[in-house]
Enzyme design. Sequence first.
Site, PDB file in Angstrom:
ATOM      1  N   ALA A   1     -27.402  10.562  35.423  1.00  0.00           N
ATOM      2  CA  ALA A   1     -26.984  10.083  36.634  1.00  0.00           C
ATOM      3  C   ALA A   1     -25.617  10.198  37.197  1.00  0.00           C
ATOM      4  O   ALA A   1     -24.889  10.447  36.371  1.00  0.00           O
ATOM      5  CB  ALA A   1     -27.460   8.495  36.169  1.00  0.00           C
ATOM      6  N   CYS A   2     -25.562  10.771  38.815  1.00  0.00           N
ATOM      7  CA  CYS A   2     -24.135  10.781  39.162  1.00  0.00           C
ATOM      8  C   CYS A   2     -24.118   9.469  39.781  1.00  0.00           C
ATOM      9  O   CYS A   2     -24.903   9.040  39.939  1.00  0.00           O
ATOM     10  CB  CYS A   2     -24.211  11.976  39.952  1.00  0.00           C
ATOM     11  SG  CYS A   2     -25.214  12.058  41.350  1.00  0.00           S
ATOM     12  N   THR A   3     -22.916  10.215  40.188  1.00  0.00           N
ATOM     13  CA  THR A   3     -22.113   8.805  41.378  1.00  0.00           C
ATOM     14  C   THR A   3     -22.658   8.093  42.656  1.00  0.00           C
ATOM     15  O   THR A   3     -23.055   7.202  43.064  1.00  0.00           O
ATOM     16  CB  THR A   3     -20.469   9.642  41.736  1.00  0.00           C
ATOM     17  OG1 THR A   3     -20.742  10.521  42.355  1.00  0.00           O
ATOM     18  CG2 THR A   3     -19.363   8.967  40.230  1.00  0.00           C
TER      19      THR A   3
END
Length: 105
Positions: free
Chosen positions: A8-10
């Site tokens: 999961a990225c920002t």
Amino acid sequence: MKIVAVVACTSGIAHTYIAKEKLFSAATKKGHRIKIETQGTIGIENELTNEDIKEADIVILATDIQTIGNERFIDKKKIKVPTNIAVKAASQLIEKLEKEYIKEE
């Protein structure tokens, strides 16, 4: 080695899916089995099952944000890295896991 991962990225878009592909490619090239759950703007995809987690030797959390469901991994060996490590150095990450978690026979 059996690996499960949460990525999961920002923003929940680009780096999430790039990291997923890089981890998958690096692990399978080395003969490992991997299942990767993504958490992003469209929710959870490819959600890990209890069986996936139970069978896993290691959990990779390649995340830049707080993810949900991390209590599932309470009794598992885990490594947490930012997504850019999975994007830029997935092969090296898998090699590190091999050295640290694969028992000598």
